[in-house]
Design an enzyme around this catalytic site. Sequence first.
Site, PDB file in Angstrom:
ATOM      1  N   THR A 117       0.821  -1.205   0.000  1.00 11.95           N
ATOM      2  CA  THR A 117       0.000   0.000   0.000  1.00 11.95           C
ATOM      3  C   THR A 117       0.860   1.261   0.000  1.00 11.95           C
ATOM      4  OG1 THR A 117      -1.422   1.333   1.437  1.00 11.95           O
ATOM      5  CG2 THR A 117      -0.130  -0.351   2.516  1.00 11.95           C
ATOM      6  N   TYR A 141      -1.604  -0.201  10.378  1.00 11.20           N
ATOM      7  CA  TYR A 141      -1.900  -0.857   9.089  1.00 11.20           C
ATOM      8  C   TYR A 141      -0.699  -0.753   8.151  1.00 11.20           C
ATOM      9  CZ  TYR A 141      -3.710  -1.352   4.338  1.00 11.20           C
ATOM     10  OH  TYR A 141      -3.880  -1.715   3.025  1.00 11.20           O
TER      11      TYR A 141
HETATM   12  N1  LIG Z   1      -8.743  -1.132  -0.984  1.00  9.73           N
HETATM   13  C1  LIG Z   1      -7.687  -0.340  -1.113  1.00  9.73           C
HETATM   14  O1  LIG Z   1      -7.813   0.861  -1.464  1.00  9.73           O
HETATM   15  C2  LIG Z   1      -6.303  -0.869  -0.852  1.00  9.73           C
HETATM   16  C3  LIG Z   1      -5.231   0.008  -0.962  1.00  9.73           C
HETATM   17  C4  LIG Z   1      -3.938  -0.488  -0.752  1.00  9.73           C
HETATM   18  C5  LIG Z   1      -3.728  -1.839  -0.472  1.00  9.73           C
HETATM   19  N2  LIG Z   1      -4.796  -2.684  -0.357  1.00  9.73           N
HETATM   20  C6  LIG Z   1      -4.530  -4.101  -0.057  1.00  9.73           C
HETATM   21  O2  LIG Z   1      -5.234  -4.913  -0.991  1.00  9.73           O
HETATM   22  C7  LIG Z   1      -5.596  -6.158  -0.374  1.00  9.73           C
HETATM   23  C8  LIG Z   1      -7.064  -6.439  -0.639  1.00  9.73           C
HETATM   24  O3  LIG Z   1      -7.845  -5.386  -0.084  1.00  9.73           O
HETATM   25  P1  LIG Z   1      -9.404  -5.250  -0.388  1.00  9.73           P
HETATM   26  O4  LIG Z   1      -9.718  -3.822  -0.520  1.00  9.73           O
HETATM   27  O5  LIG Z   1      -9.795  -6.191  -1.477  1.00  9.73           O
HETATM   28  O6  LIG Z   1     -10.011  -5.755   1.001  1.00  9.73           O
HETATM   29  P2  LIG Z   1     -11.156  -6.812   1.328  1.00  9.73           P
HETATM   30  O7  LIG Z   1     -11.432  -6.717   2.782  1.00  9.73           O
HETATM   31  O8  LIG Z   1     -12.298  -6.650   0.372  1.00  9.73           O
HETATM   32  O9  LIG Z   1     -10.442  -8.190   0.989  1.00  9.73           O
HETATM   33  C9  LIG Z   1      -9.633  -8.909   1.902  1.00  9.73           C
HETATM   34  C10 LIG Z   1     -10.009 -10.382   1.782  1.00  9.73           C
HETATM   35  O10 LIG Z   1      -9.145 -11.168   2.599  1.00  9.73           O
HETATM   36  C11 LIG Z   1      -9.926 -12.095   3.353  1.00  9.73           C
HETATM   37  N3  LIG Z   1      -9.139 -12.399   4.557  1.00  9.73           N
HETATM   38  C12 LIG Z   1      -8.784 -11.537   5.556  1.00  9.73           C
HETATM   39  N4  LIG Z   1      -8.034 -12.189   6.469  1.00  9.73           N
HETATM   40  C13 LIG Z   1      -7.895 -13.470   6.044  1.00  9.73           C
HETATM   41  C14 LIG Z   1      -7.215 -14.630   6.546  1.00  9.73           C
HETATM   42  N5  LIG Z   1      -6.525 -14.597   7.705  1.00  9.73           N
HETATM   43  N6  LIG Z   1      -7.278 -15.772   5.844  1.00  9.73           N
HETATM   44  C15 LIG Z   1      -7.976 -15.840   4.684  1.00  9.73           C
HETATM   45  N7  LIG Z   1      -8.642 -14.790   4.162  1.00  9.73           N
HETATM   46  C16 LIG Z   1      -8.600 -13.622   4.826  1.00  9.73           C
HETATM   47  C17 LIG Z   1     -11.236 -11.393   3.593  1.00  9.73           C
HETATM   48  O11 LIG Z   1     -12.326 -12.255   3.873  1.00  9.73           O
HETATM   49  C18 LIG Z   1     -11.430 -10.666   2.256  1.00  9.73           C
HETATM   50  O12 LIG Z   1     -12.099 -11.484   1.311  1.00  9.73           O
HETATM   51  C19 LIG Z   1      -5.216  -6.021   1.101  1.00  9.73           C
HETATM   52  O13 LIG Z   1      -4.003  -6.705   1.303  1.00  9.73           O
HETATM   53  C20 LIG Z   1      -5.042  -4.524   1.299  1.00  9.73           C
HETATM   54  O14 LIG Z   1      -4.126  -4.245   2.309  1.00  9.73           O
HETATM   55  C21 LIG Z   1      -6.069  -2.226  -0.539  1.00  9.73           C
HETATM   56  O1  LIG Z   2     -16.312  10.512   3.291  1.00  5.98           O
HETATM   57  C1  LIG Z   2     -15.169  10.802   2.933  1.00  5.98           C
HETATM   58  C2  LIG Z   2     -14.189   9.808   2.662  1.00  5.98           C
HETATM   59  C3  LIG Z   2     -12.916  10.216   2.314  1.00  5.98           C
HETATM   60  N1  LIG Z   2     -12.608  11.531   2.224  1.00  5.98           N
HETATM   61  C4  LIG Z   2     -11.251  11.939   1.830  1.00  5.98           C
HETATM   62  O2  LIG Z   2     -10.955  11.339   0.582  1.00  5.98           O
HETATM   63  C5  LIG Z   2      -9.575  11.021   0.491  1.00  5.98           C
HETATM   64  C6  LIG Z   2      -9.448   9.548   0.167  1.00  5.98           C
HETATM   65  O3  LIG Z   2      -9.880   8.815   1.301  1.00  5.98           O
HETATM   66  P1  LIG Z   2     -10.129   7.220   1.276  1.00  5.98           P
HETATM   67  O4  LIG Z   2     -10.948   6.878   0.078  1.00  5.98           O
HETATM   68  O5  LIG Z   2     -10.630   6.836   2.624  1.00  5.98           O
HETATM   69  O6  LIG Z   2      -8.677   6.633   1.007  1.00  5.98           O
HETATM   70  P2  LIG Z   2      -7.297   6.872   1.782  1.00  5.98           P
HETATM   71  O7  LIG Z   2      -7.497   7.274   3.184  1.00  5.98           O
HETATM   72  O8  LIG Z   2      -6.489   7.780   0.901  1.00  5.98           O
HETATM   73  O9  LIG Z   2      -6.667   5.409   1.855  1.00  5.98           O
HETATM   74  C7  LIG Z   2      -6.781   4.451   0.830  1.00  5.98           C
HETATM   75  O10 LIG Z   2      -5.590   4.398   0.111  1.00  5.98           O
HETATM   76  C8  LIG Z   2      -4.464   3.929   0.860  1.00  5.98           C
HETATM   77  C9  LIG Z   2      -3.275   3.940  -0.051  1.00  5.98           C
HETATM   78  O11 LIG Z   2      -2.941   5.274  -0.345  1.00  5.98           O
HETATM   79  C10 LIG Z   2      -4.751   2.513   1.354  1.00  5.98           C
HETATM   80  O12 LIG Z   2      -3.660   2.042   2.078  1.00  5.98           O
HETATM   81  C11 LIG Z   2      -5.990   2.507   2.199  1.00  5.98           C
HETATM   82  O13 LIG Z   2      -6.290   1.161   2.539  1.00  5.98           O
HETATM   83  C12 LIG Z   2      -7.140   3.086   1.423  1.00  5.98           C
HETATM   84  O14 LIG Z   2      -8.267   3.209   2.255  1.00  5.98           O
HETATM   85  C13 LIG Z   2      -8.982  11.394   1.863  1.00  5.98           C
HETATM   86  O15 LIG Z   2      -8.411  12.655   1.761  1.00  5.98           O
HETATM   87  C14 LIG Z   2     -10.181  11.470   2.794  1.00  5.98           C
HETATM   88  O16 LIG Z   2     -10.026  12.394   3.836  1.00  5.98           O
HETATM   89  C15 LIG Z   2     -13.550  12.510   2.476  1.00  5.98           C
HETATM   90  O17 LIG Z   2     -13.264  13.703   2.397  1.00  5.98           O
HETATM   91  N2  LIG Z   2     -14.806  12.117   2.830  1.00  5.98           N
END
Ligand SMILES: NC(=O)c1ccc[n+]([C@@H]2O[C@H](COP(=O)([O-])OP(=O)(O)OC[C@H]3O[C@@H](n4cnc5c(N)ncnc54)[C@H](O)[C@@H]3O)[C@@H](O)[C@H]2O)c1
Ligand SMILES: O=c1ccn([C@@H]2O[C@H](COP(=O)(O)OP(=O)(O)O[C@H]3O[C@H](CO)[C@@H](O)[C@H](O)[C@H]3O)[C@@H](O)[C@H]2O)c(=O)[nH]1
Length: 329
Positions: A117, A141
């Site tokens: 991330t 995190y």
């Molecule tokens: N969503 C974002 O913006 C974002 C940004 C940066 C990094 N990531 C990374 O991407 C990956 C996926 O995130 P996501 O947004 O799809 O989240 P998500 O919560 O939708 O997916 C995570 C999945 O992992 C499963 N899981 C959690 N713990 C587990 C375990 N111990 N064993 C087996 N399964 C398990 C959950 O049931 C879920 O299906 C994560 O590693 C997260 O850190 C996400």
């Molecule tokens: O109701 C809302 C939700 C978000 N924000 C703003 O929108 C931006 C984006 O926020 P969000 O969508 O929550 O994403 P981030 O906090 O930037 O974090 C995301 O992106 C990261 C990587 O940069 C990942 O690690 C995190 O899991 C993922 O949630 C931020 O400035 C927030 O303050 C608002 O103003 N109002």
Amino acid sequence: MAVLVTGGAGYIGSHMVLALHDAGEEAVVLDDLSTGFPWAVPDDVPLVEGDIADAALVAKIIAEYDVTAVAHFAARIVVPESVADPLGYYLANTVKSRALIEAVVTAGIRDFVFSSTAAVYGNTTVSPVPEDAPLAPVSPYGRSKLMTEWMLADAAQAHGLRYVVLRYFNVAGADPAGRSGQSTPHATHLIKVACQAALGLRPGLDVFGTDYPTPDGSCVRDYIQVTDLAEAHLAALAHLRGGGASGIYNCGYGRGYSVLEVAEAVKRISGVDFPVRLAPRRAGDPASIVADVRRIRADLGWVPTRADLDGIVMQALAWERELLAREGA
Ligand SMILES: NC(=O)c1ccc[n+]([C@@H]2O[C@H](COP(=O)([O-])OP(=O)(O)OC[C@H]3O[C@@H](n4cnc5c(N)ncnc54)[C@H](O)[C@@H]3O)[C@@H](O)[C@H]2O)c1
Ligand SMILES: O=c1ccn([C@@H]2O[C@H](COP(=O)(O)OP(=O)(O)O[C@H]3O[C@H](CO)[C@@H](O)[C@H](O)[C@H]3O)[C@@H](O)[C@H]2O)c(=O)[nH]1
């Protein structure tokens, strides 16, 4: 020959499973369904319900499905929750990843792709931020993920594992064919929240902070479409299978949008003028974080095709409507 996708029933992992499926590759999903959904995995892809830290289960899956590579998505991902429950996050993301990596090394699997991330950079002042920028995560995190990056690097050195770490910026949008999307009911991601406001599921959108040193005072983020991101994983797998070296890559587009710009785009595309309230800053938010993406383009040859905020918003809106329709059905 199959790719083991941990967390493949979650938001991003399910798009990876679809990308593998669409590319004609075999996949097997290991997911404990803590935040994932069985329907997100196509019927003809095996879904094993279990924990990534269950070494015997991982070994069994590897043998049974002839797993040759791992894409590791499973994690807990809510930043404020990690502040309230740091030990829970270090267990879920670091300790359990350690167990998974050990099982993978024991089975002699060579290729490993890990979901990291942009949170590993913390409050960076460099923009766009390159992979070799200082690493200073500000939340448990981010630290839990950075420690896993380090474990992978050390395991690679000692055991011949090869890895690609992908540092995602802000993942958004949904499968263009409408098969999956961000489905967590209480997700806090900006584009999802704004789409829910447009559909009347929330009273409006709070903009967290309008006094940042950015062009319009609200935070700037680099939003990457989730299918493009899944394709970056396919490029990473191809790189590793072709004998490419281990590496760390930012995943974004190198272009930022402010919170107010996103709110405007959602209003314009939905045709709904939902209330936007200017609210205080949210703790821990960097003012601006945009990826330097030269490395992934050069080394992995990744060419995103969906780098368009309007398209991302259209997909996110369509997905919210789909979730609503399912609820009503
Ligand atoms: N969503 C974002 O913006 C974002 C940004 C940066 C990094 N990531 C990374 O991407 C990956 C996926 O995130 P996501 O947004 O799809 O989240 P998500 O919560 O939708 O997916 C995570 C999945 O992992 C499963 N899981 C959690 N713990 C587990 C375990 N111990 N064993 C087996 N399964 C398990 C959950 O049931 C879920 O299906 C994560 O590693 C997260 O850190 C996400
Ligand atoms: O109701 C809302 C939700 C978000 N924000 C703003 O929108 C931006 C984006 O926020 P969000 O969508 O929550 O994403 P981030 O906090 O930037 O974090 C995301 O992106 C990261 C990587 O940069 C990942 O690690 C995190 O899991 C993922 O949630 C931020 O400035 C927030 O303050 C608002 O103003 N109002």
